[in-house]
Scaffold this motif. Structure first.
Motif, PDB file in Angstrom:
ATOM      1  N   GLY A 117      58.790  35.790  54.431  1.00  0.00           N
ATOM      2  CA  GLY A 117      58.627  34.815  55.500  1.00  0.00           C
ATOM      3  C   GLY A 117      57.238  34.220  55.379  1.00  0.00           C
ATOM      4  O   GLY A 117      56.603  34.312  54.328  1.00  0.00           O
ATOM      5  N   HIS A 118      56.729  33.635  56.468  1.00  0.00           N
ATOM      6  CA  HIS A 118      55.430  32.987  56.306  1.00  0.00           C
ATOM      7  C   HIS A 118      54.333  33.602  57.147  1.00  0.00           C
ATOM      8  O   HIS A 118      53.344  32.964  57.450  1.00  0.00           O
ATOM      9  N   CYS A 119      54.525  34.893  57.502  1.00  0.00           N
ATOM     10  CA  CYS A 119      53.439  35.521  58.250  1.00  0.00           C
ATOM     11  C   CYS A 119      52.509  36.239  57.272  1.00  0.00           C
ATOM     12  O   CYS A 119      52.762  36.285  56.076  1.00  0.00           O
ATOM     13  N   GLY A 120      51.439  36.778  57.787  1.00  0.00           N
ATOM     14  CA  GLY A 120      50.415  37.378  56.928  1.00  0.00           C
ATOM     15  C   GLY A 120      50.779  38.742  56.383  1.00  0.00           C
ATOM     16  O   GLY A 120      50.147  39.732  56.719  1.00  0.00           O
ATOM     17  N   VAL A 121      51.776  38.793  55.538  1.00  0.00           N
ATOM     18  CA  VAL A 121      52.210  40.088  55.008  1.00  0.00           C
ATOM     19  C   VAL A 121      51.274  40.588  53.905  1.00  0.00           C
ATOM     20  O   VAL A 121      50.637  39.807  53.202  1.00  0.00           O
ATOM     21  N   ARG A 122      51.267  41.917  53.749  1.00  0.00           N
ATOM     22  CA  ARG A 122      50.533  42.530  52.623  1.00  0.00           C
ATOM     23  C   ARG A 122      51.548  42.815  51.529  1.00  0.00           C
ATOM     24  O   ARG A 122      52.541  43.505  51.742  1.00  0.00           O
ATOM     25  N   ILE A 123      51.286  42.268  50.344  1.00  0.00           N
ATOM     26  CA  ILE A 123      52.227  42.392  49.227  1.00  0.00           C
ATOM     27  C   ILE A 123      51.560  43.137  48.078  1.00  0.00           C
ATOM     28  O   ILE A 123      50.385  42.903  47.770  1.00  0.00           O
ATOM     29  N   LEU A 124      52.326  44.008  47.426  1.00  0.00           N
ATOM     30  CA  LEU A 124      51.851  44.719  46.232  1.00  0.00           C
ATOM     31  C   LEU A 124      52.765  44.390  45.065  1.00  0.00           C
ATOM     32  O   LEU A 124      53.987  44.478  45.182  1.00  0.00           O
ATOM     33  N   ASP A 125      52.181  43.983  43.917  1.00  0.00           N
ATOM     34  CA  ASP A 125      52.951  43.754  42.687  1.00  0.00           C
ATOM     35  C   ASP A 125      52.573  44.842  41.691  1.00  0.00           C
ATOM     36  O   ASP A 125      51.410  44.960  41.291  1.00  0.00           O
ATOM     37  N   LEU A 126      53.546  45.642  41.287  1.00  0.00           N
ATOM     38  CA  LEU A 126      53.288  46.764  40.385  1.00  0.00           C
ATOM     39  C   LEU A 126      53.590  46.381  38.940  1.00  0.00           C
ATOM     40  O   LEU A 126      54.715  46.015  38.620  1.00  0.00           O
ATOM     41  N   VAL A 146      47.693  39.505  48.706  1.00  0.00           N
ATOM     42  CA  VAL A 146      48.401  40.038  47.543  1.00  0.00           C
ATOM     43  C   VAL A 146      47.503  40.944  46.708  1.00  0.00           C
ATOM     44  O   VAL A 146      46.389  40.564  46.329  1.00  0.00           O
ATOM     45  N   THR A 147      48.017  42.154  46.422  1.00  0.00           N
ATOM     46  CA  THR A 147      47.350  43.094  45.523  1.00  0.00           C
ATOM     47  C   THR A 147      48.245  43.250  44.296  1.00  0.00           C
ATOM     48  O   THR A 147      49.470  43.287  44.430  1.00  0.00           O
ATOM     49  N   ALA A 148      47.644  43.312  43.106  1.00  0.00           N
ATOM     50  CA  ALA A 148      48.440  43.467  41.894  1.00  0.00           C
ATOM     51  C   ALA A 148      47.813  44.543  41.024  1.00  0.00           C
ATOM     52  O   ALA A 148      46.593  44.552  40.830  1.00  0.00           O
ATOM     53  N   VAL A 149      48.635  45.458  40.520  1.00  0.00           N
ATOM     54  CA  VAL A 149      48.091  46.509  39.662  1.00  0.00           C
ATOM     55  C   VAL A 149      48.720  46.443  38.272  1.00  0.00           C
ATOM     56  O   VAL A 149      49.834  45.949  38.097  1.00  0.00           O
ATOM     57  N   ASP A 150      47.969  46.946  37.306  1.00  0.00           N
ATOM     58  CA  ASP A 150      48.498  47.124  35.962  1.00  0.00           C
ATOM     59  C   ASP A 150      47.726  48.264  35.318  1.00  0.00           C
ATOM     60  O   ASP A 150      46.566  48.499  35.661  1.00  0.00           O
ATOM     61  N   ALA A 151      48.377  48.972  34.384  1.00  0.00           N
ATOM     62  CA  ALA A 151      47.709  50.070  33.689  1.00  0.00           C
ATOM     63  C   ALA A 151      46.919  49.548  32.491  1.00  0.00           C
ATOM     64  O   ALA A 151      46.183  50.300  31.866  1.00  0.00           O
ATOM     65  N   SER A 152      47.094  48.274  32.153  1.00  0.00           N
ATOM     66  CA  SER A 152      46.385  47.691  31.014  1.00  0.00           C
ATOM     67  C   SER A 152      45.237  46.813  31.486  1.00  0.00           C
ATOM     68  O   SER A 152      45.445  45.821  32.202  1.00  0.00           O
ATOM     69  N   ALA A 153      43.998  47.176  31.060  1.00  0.00           N
ATOM     70  CA  ALA A 153      42.828  46.376  31.437  1.00  0.00           C
ATOM     71  C   ALA A 153      42.918  44.986  30.810  1.00  0.00           C
ATOM     72  O   ALA A 153      42.489  43.999  31.407  1.00  0.00           O
ATOM     73  N   HIS A 154      43.486  44.912  29.596  1.00  0.00           N
ATOM     74  CA  HIS A 154      43.629  43.606  28.933  1.00  0.00           C
ATOM     75  C   HIS A 154      44.556  42.701  29.744  1.00  0.00           C
ATOM     76  O   HIS A 154      44.294  41.514  29.923  1.00  0.00           O
ATOM     77  N   ALA A 155      45.664  43.270  30.204  1.00  0.00           N
ATOM     78  CA  ALA A 155      46.598  42.485  31.012  1.00  0.00           C
ATOM     79  C   ALA A 155      45.915  42.016  32.295  1.00  0.00           C
ATOM     80  O   ALA A 155      46.043  40.855  32.690  1.00  0.00           O
ATOM     81  N   LEU A 156      45.167  42.913  32.938  1.00  0.00           N
ATOM     82  CA  LEU A 156      44.514  42.531  34.203  1.00  0.00           C
ATOM     83  C   LEU A 156      43.524  41.399  34.014  1.00  0.00           C
ATOM     84  O   LEU A 156      43.399  40.517  34.873  1.00  0.00           O
ATOM     85  N   ARG A 157      42.819  41.414  32.876  1.00  0.00           N
ATOM     86  CA  ARG A 157      41.871  40.314  32.603  1.00  0.00           C
ATOM     87  C   ARG A 157      42.629  38.999  32.474  1.00  0.00           C
ATOM     88  O   ARG A 157      42.213  37.968  32.994  1.00  0.00           O
ATOM     89  N   GLN A 158      43.761  39.051  31.785  1.00  0.00           N
ATOM     90  CA  GLN A 158      44.589  37.850  31.629  1.00  0.00           C
ATOM     91  C   GLN A 158      45.095  37.371  32.990  1.00  0.00           C
ATOM     92  O   GLN A 158      45.075  36.185  33.295  1.00  0.00           O
TER      93      GLN A 158
END
Ligand code: GLN
Length: 290
Positions: A117-126, A146-158
């Motif tokens: 919806g369009h309210c201020g939700v907290r979202i996590l992308d794994l 929005v919070t996003a995690v990855d186990a790869s530092a290279h991916a996170l930089r991208q």
């Protein structure tokens, strides 16, 4: 480059010239991928090319296009050749550290937008990879955090570079699934984790050969990451929060069972545009966290 432009030249009116059409036809690369590569090589739009694909090319332009066609013919995916792939209408830079965003994953984003919806939700992308899901959600849901995690530092930089280019705020965290998130809880968790079985022959063909194994392969049955993502979700969802995952074409029943095991009720499967079971989602109503 191993093939000279001359090798693809055609004779017109006694003169030997290369054209976009002749180079693509001679290369063995498909017409639509060839057109994408030609547009990039010549710095033109695909619309322009439609009207000019029979124009004679100068040597420099011809050899530039031949170089890209050769890379494609060697197997390298178009997205890695160009370093870019469009996803949900946004341009994402993709290096070989990240999975190439897929059209079927746009389904996951559409479902997430509808759920948030369009309210201020907290979202996590794994397992964010290029950031395609997290960044598109941040772009479309301007009030979401929005919070996003990855186990790869290279991916996170991208992913961080993509967020900056597209102009959205996403908090990126280096984390093996939920590990670095301590007790944080979210209203919506989304994930397109690796879900291909280790011995799956698809891994040895086509574009998948060039993509990071970390983003594709997940144990004997392809479900290792989905077990972690689904099993760990109750400890990171607000009561009434939703988990939404992408999965393989034959994993619908197994994924619904994983949702049930984790204490979710009424897991709902959605099919992609090809009619294949592709995404599963359920609300967490609280209760004991296993
Ligand atoms: N959908 C991809 C494929 O089968 C796999 C992506 C993934 O494992 N998440 O090519």
């Amino acid at each position: 480059m191993s093939v000279a432009p001359g090798a693809f030249a055609v004779a017109t009116g006694g003169q030997v010239v290369s054209t976009v059409a002749s180079l693509i036809a001679a290369s063995g690369v498909g017409a639509s991928e060839g057109a994408i590569l030609a547009a990039a090589a010549l710095g033109r739009t695909r619309e322009w090319l439609l009207a000019h694909d029979l124009d004679p090319l100068e040597d420099g332009a011809a050899s530039g296009l031949v170089a890209l066609l050769e890379l494609r013919r060697s197997g390298l995916p178009v997205a890695y050749i160009l370093g870019e792939r469009e996803f949900h209408g946004l341009p994402f830079q993709v290096s070989r550290d990240v999975l190439i965003p897929r059209p079927e994953t746009e389904l996951l984003v559409d479902l997430a937008i509808a759920a948030a919806g369009h309210c201020g939700v907290r979202i996590l992308d794994l397992g964010t990879g290029s950031g395609a899901i997290a960044i598109t959600l941040a772009h479309r849901l301007t009030l979401a955090e929005v919070t996003a995690v990855d186990a790869s530092a290279h991916a996170l930089r991208q992913a961080a570079r993509n967020a900056q280019r597209i102009g959205v705020q996403v908090q990126f965290v280096l984390s093996d699934w939920y590990e670095a998130l301590s007790a944080q809880r979210f209203d919506l968790i989304v994930s397109n984790p690796p879900y291909i079985a280790r011995a799956d022959l698809h891994l040895k063909a086509g574009d998948l050969r060039y993509e990071p194994q970390l983003a594709l392969v997940s144990g004997e049955d392809g479900l290792d990451a989905l077990r972690k993502v689904i099993g760990g979700a109750p400890a990171h969802l607000q009561p009434g929060g939703r988990l939404l995952v992408e999965h393989g074409y034959d994993q619908g029943a197994a994924v619904r069972a994983l949702f049930a095991q984790a204490g979710f009720t009424e897991a709902l499967t959605t099919r992609d545009l090809a009619g294949v079971e592709r995404a599963c989602s359920a609300v967490w109503f609280g209760g004991s966290v296993r």
